[in-house]
Design a protein around this motif. Structure first.
Motif, PDB file in Angstrom:
ATOM      1  N   GLU A 217       8.436  -5.627 -12.314  1.00  0.00           N
ATOM      2  CA  GLU A 217       8.066  -4.233 -12.486  1.00  0.00           C
ATOM      3  C   GLU A 217       6.963  -3.841 -11.518  1.00  0.00           C
ATOM      4  O   GLU A 217       6.034  -4.602 -11.291  1.00  0.00           O
ATOM      5  CB  GLU A 217       7.608  -3.991 -13.930  1.00  0.00           C
ATOM      6  N   LEU A 218       7.090  -2.636 -10.975  1.00  0.00           N
ATOM      7  CA  LEU A 218       6.130  -2.147  -9.998  1.00  0.00           C
ATOM      8  C   LEU A 218       4.970  -1.452 -10.696  1.00  0.00           C
ATOM      9  O   LEU A 218       5.165  -0.616 -11.561  1.00  0.00           O
ATOM     10  CB  LEU A 218       6.807  -1.165  -9.048  1.00  0.00           C
ATOM     11  N   PHE A 219       3.734  -1.819 -10.302  1.00  0.00           N
ATOM     12  CA  PHE A 219       2.536  -1.193 -10.837  1.00  0.00           C
ATOM     13  C   PHE A 219       1.725  -0.584  -9.706  1.00  0.00           C
ATOM     14  O   PHE A 219       1.876  -0.953  -8.550  1.00  0.00           O
ATOM     15  CB  PHE A 219       1.681  -2.205 -11.602  1.00  0.00           C
ATOM     16  N   GLN A 220       0.832   0.325 -10.071  1.00  0.00           N
ATOM     17  CA  GLN A 220      -0.027   0.965  -9.100  1.00  0.00           C
ATOM     18  C   GLN A 220      -1.475   0.906  -9.572  1.00  0.00           C
ATOM     19  O   GLN A 220      -1.746   1.030 -10.762  1.00  0.00           O
ATOM     20  CB  GLN A 220       0.366   2.435  -8.917  1.00  0.00           C
ATOM     21  N   VAL A 221      -2.373   0.676  -8.648  1.00  0.00           N
ATOM     22  CA  VAL A 221      -3.801   0.763  -8.935  1.00  0.00           C
ATOM     23  C   VAL A 221      -4.225   2.191  -8.615  1.00  0.00           C
ATOM     24  O   VAL A 221      -4.136   2.629  -7.472  1.00  0.00           O
ATOM     25  CB  VAL A 221      -4.599  -0.255  -8.101  1.00  0.00           C
ATOM     26  N   VAL A 222      -4.670   2.909  -9.632  1.00  0.00           N
ATOM     27  CA  VAL A 222      -4.891   4.347  -9.510  1.00  0.00           C
ATOM     28  C   VAL A 222      -6.374   4.669  -9.461  1.00  0.00           C
ATOM     29  O   VAL A 222      -7.146   4.265 -10.329  1.00  0.00           O
ATOM     30  CB  VAL A 222      -4.249   5.098 -10.696  1.00  0.00           C
TER      31      VAL A 222
ATOM     32  N   THR B  95       0.827  -1.197   0.000  1.00  0.00           N
ATOM     33  CA  THR B  95       0.000   0.000   0.000  1.00  0.00           C
ATOM     34  C   THR B  95       0.861   1.246   0.000  1.00  0.00           C
ATOM     35  O   THR B  95       2.033   1.224   0.351  1.00  0.00           O
ATOM     36  CB  THR B  95      -0.909   0.046   1.238  1.00  0.00           C
ATOM     37  N   GLY B  96       0.240   2.350  -0.405  1.00  0.00           N
ATOM     38  CA  GLY B  96       0.950   3.607  -0.423  1.00  0.00           C
ATOM     39  C   GLY B  96       0.018   4.729  -0.786  1.00  0.00           C
ATOM     40  O   GLY B  96      -1.162   4.520  -1.014  1.00  0.00           O
ATOM     41  N   THR B  97       0.551   5.945  -0.891  1.00  0.00           N
ATOM     42  CA  THR B  97      -0.230   7.117  -1.229  1.00  0.00           C
ATOM     43  C   THR B  97       0.494   7.902  -2.307  1.00  0.00           C
ATOM     44  O   THR B  97       1.706   8.066  -2.263  1.00  0.00           O
ATOM     45  CB  THR B  97      -0.429   8.014   0.007  1.00  0.00           C
ATOM     46  N   LEU B  98      -0.243   8.379  -3.289  1.00  0.00           N
ATOM     47  CA  LEU B  98       0.327   9.140  -4.379  1.00  0.00           C
ATOM     48  C   LEU B  98      -0.672  10.190  -4.817  1.00  0.00           C
ATOM     49  O   LEU B  98      -1.774   9.850  -5.237  1.00  0.00           O
ATOM     50  CB  LEU B  98       0.672   8.217  -5.564  1.00  0.00           C
ATOM     51  N   ALA B  99      -0.326  11.465  -4.722  1.00  0.00           N
ATOM     52  CA  ALA B  99      -1.275  12.540  -5.032  1.00  0.00           C
ATOM     53  C   ALA B  99      -1.078  13.017  -6.456  1.00  0.00           C
ATOM     54  O   ALA B  99      -0.689  14.144  -6.718  1.00  0.00           O
ATOM     55  CB  ALA B  99      -1.089  13.691  -4.054  1.00  0.00           C
ATOM     56  N   THR B 100      -1.341  12.128  -7.421  1.00  0.00           N
ATOM     57  CA  THR B 100      -1.239  12.483  -8.832  1.00  0.00           C
ATOM     58  C   THR B 100      -2.419  11.911  -9.584  1.00  0.00           C
ATOM     59  O   THR B 100      -3.336  11.347  -9.006  1.00  0.00           O
ATOM     60  CB  THR B 100       0.067  11.926  -9.447  1.00  0.00           C
ATOM     61  N   PHE B 101      -2.390  12.051 -10.936  1.00  0.00           N
ATOM     62  CA  PHE B 101      -3.418  11.505 -11.808  1.00  0.00           C
ATOM     63  C   PHE B 101      -4.790  12.092 -11.513  1.00  0.00           C
ATOM     64  O   PHE B 101      -5.791  11.413 -11.610  1.00  0.00           O
ATOM     65  CB  PHE B 101      -3.464   9.973 -11.733  1.00  0.00           C
TER      66      PHE B 101
ATOM     67  N   ILE C  85     -10.876   2.417 -12.050  1.00  0.00           N
ATOM     68  CA  ILE C  85      -9.461   2.503 -11.693  1.00  0.00           C
ATOM     69  C   ILE C  85      -8.623   2.328 -12.949  1.00  0.00           C
ATOM     70  O   ILE C  85      -9.101   1.820 -13.967  1.00  0.00           O
ATOM     71  CB  ILE C  85      -9.060   1.441 -10.651  1.00  0.00           C
ATOM     72  N   SER C  86      -7.362   2.765 -12.889  1.00  0.00           N
ATOM     73  CA  SER C  86      -6.390   2.505 -13.943  1.00  0.00           C
ATOM     74  C   SER C  86      -5.157   1.885 -13.318  1.00  0.00           C
ATOM     75  O   SER C  86      -5.032   1.822 -12.093  1.00  0.00           O
ATOM     76  CB  SER C  86      -6.022   3.796 -14.682  1.00  0.00           C
ATOM     77  N   LEU C  87      -4.244   1.427 -14.167  1.00  0.00           N
ATOM     78  CA  LEU C  87      -2.973   0.878 -13.709  1.00  0.00           C
ATOM     79  C   LEU C  87      -1.844   1.813 -14.115  1.00  0.00           C
ATOM     80  O   LEU C  87      -1.900   2.463 -15.159  1.00  0.00           O
ATOM     81  CB  LEU C  87      -2.733  -0.512 -14.294  1.00  0.00           C
ATOM     82  N   ALA C  88      -0.814   1.873 -13.292  1.00  0.00           N
ATOM     83  CA  ALA C  88       0.329   2.733 -13.564  1.00  0.00           C
ATOM     84  C   ALA C  88       1.597   2.056 -13.070  1.00  0.00           C
ATOM     85  O   ALA C  88       1.558   1.108 -12.281  1.00  0.00           O
ATOM     86  CB  ALA C  88       0.157   4.091 -12.874  1.00  0.00           C
ATOM     87  N   ASN C  89       2.740   2.555 -13.559  1.00  0.00           N
ATOM     88  CA  ASN C  89       4.021   2.197 -12.966  1.00  0.00           C
ATOM     89  C   ASN C  89       4.744   3.488 -12.617  1.00  0.00           C
ATOM     90  O   ASN C  89       4.142   4.566 -12.634  1.00  0.00           O
ATOM     91  CB  ASN C  89       4.837   1.298 -13.894  1.00  0.00           C
ATOM     92  N   GLN C  90       6.009   3.411 -12.311  1.00  0.00           N
ATOM     93  CA  GLN C  90       6.729   4.603 -11.872  1.00  0.00           C
ATOM     94  C   GLN C  90       6.819   5.678 -12.955  1.00  0.00           C
ATOM     95  O   GLN C  90       7.020   6.855 -12.659  1.00  0.00           O
ATOM     96  CB  GLN C  90       8.139   4.208 -11.411  1.00  0.00           C
ATOM     97  N   ALA C  91       6.630   5.286 -14.224  1.00  0.00           N
ATOM     98  CA  ALA C  91       6.701   6.250 -15.314  1.00  0.00           C
ATOM     99  C   ALA C  91       5.376   6.959 -15.554  1.00  0.00           C
ATOM    100  O   ALA C  91       5.318   7.975 -16.233  1.00  0.00           O
ATOM    101  CB  ALA C  91       7.148   5.553 -16.599  1.00  0.00           C
ATOM    102  N   GLY C  92       4.285   6.436 -14.976  1.00  0.00           N
ATOM    103  CA  GLY C  92       2.976   7.052 -15.158  1.00  0.00           C
ATOM    104  C   GLY C  92       1.908   6.027 -15.483  1.00  0.00           C
ATOM    105  O   GLY C  92       2.122   4.817 -15.374  1.00  0.00           O
ATOM    106  N   LEU C  93       0.747   6.518 -15.902  1.00  0.00           N
ATOM    107  CA  LEU C  93      -0.366   5.632 -16.244  1.00  0.00           C
ATOM    108  C   LEU C  93       0.014   4.724 -17.409  1.00  0.00           C
ATOM    109  O   LEU C  93       0.656   5.160 -18.364  1.00  0.00           O
ATOM    110  CB  LEU C  93      -1.594   6.451 -16.613  1.00  0.00           C
TER     111      LEU C  93
END
Length: 291
Positions: free
Chosen positions: A37-42, A9-15, A58-66
């Motif tokens: 590779e690391l992905f994020q559920v946005v 889990t984590g927090t990201l104030a983007t998108f 929701i969308s999926l993202a990695n460290q480079a973005g969506l």
């Protein structure tokens, strides 16, 4: 396919909306150059949800973005999830499925649907995830100012080609403005026809979804014909994108875009928030009976 999923889990104030996000590790993906590779559920939805039928895209993202169609990662056709009560940990909905949507829009998104009866804080936990998940707040309808499904869409004299009412440009779609500014919303409500009313700014949309949302609506225009009235209103009064247009204030909007769909009596039957494609619009129009 993304496989052997493991979340932290984590927090990201983007998108566009920020908030609590889940992080996903994909190991050995055949279409990714990286073995791990690391992905994020946005979160792709604003927190203006109330009890009833709830849409949770929701969308999926990695460290480079969506992650989009050209990101080099083969995205799953479906995602599965559970909905948990964040306070008690109780499983509220055990099996939710969302199909990837990418018609005329990139990056893709997955819209989960759920019937949630009670106000509270919930967690959307994608299959394989921890109980933290992505936060979903279901609010008391009395505290939400934006029009809700099942209520009348408030009338407003939206800007038109004959009277821009201080909004310039009237439409920021490029290279040509859209043809959805012939009449006001007040006039449309008097026609006794269903309405599709888009509030968004193609040129200045912070989430990058307003332009494809407008194009998706326009793609349906010839098919629907005069069985439904389509309108569009901009978010800002001018190209500086600093002053919010009266149309936004009339709906108490705090995000963009939003598509309001009413029946022939002007009662909201669907409200698409933040991200949607031609497929979802087609489904809504079919349910409404205009297709």
């Amino acid at each position: 396919m993304i496989s052997r999923r493991q979340f932290v889990t984590g927090t990201l104030a983007t998108f566009g909306f920020g908030g609590s996000l889940s992080f996903l590790t994909s190991c050995g993906s055949s279409s990714s150059s990286a073995g791990n590779e690391l992905f994020q559920v946005v979160q792709r939805f604003p927190q203006v949800l109330v009890p009833g039928s709830v849409r949770i895209p929701i969308s999926l993202a990695n460290q480079a973005g969506l992650l989009g169609k050209t990101s080099g990662v083969e995205l799953p056709t479906e995602l599965r999830a559970q909905l948990l009560n964040s306070e008690t940990g109780e499983v509220v909905i055990a099996d939710m499925v969302a199909t990837r949507h990418d018609a005329n829009i990139d990056p893709p998104y997955w819209p989960f649907r759920a019937d949630i009866a009670a106000v509270g804080i919930y967690s959307l936990v994608v299959e394989g995830g921890t109980q933290d998940g992505a936060g979903v707040q279901i609010m008391d309808p009395a505290t939400v100012s934006i029009p809700l499904i099942g209520t009348p869409l408030p009338g407003f004299d939206t800007p038109t080609t004959s009277d821009s009412r201080g909004v310039n440009p009237l439409c920021t779609r490029s290279p040509e403005p859209c043809p959805l500014h012939d009449i006001t919303l007040n006039e449309a409500l008097k026609l006794g026809k269903p309405i599709a009313y888009l509030v968004g700014t193609p040129a200045h949309c912070q989430t990058g979804t307003c332009s494809p949302a407008l194009d998706a609506l326009l793609s349906m225009r010839e098919v629907v014909g005069d069985r439904l009235t389509m309108l569009h209103a901009e978010i800002y009064t001018d190209d500086t994108a600093t002053i919010v247009a009266p149309a936004v204030e009339a709906l108490s909007m705090t995000y963009e875009p939003a598509l309001f769909i009413t029946d022939a009596k002007g009662v909201l039957v669907e409200r698409f928030d933040a991200i949607f494609d031609a497929v979802e619009i087609t489904e809504a129009f079919t349910t409404l009976g205009v297709l």
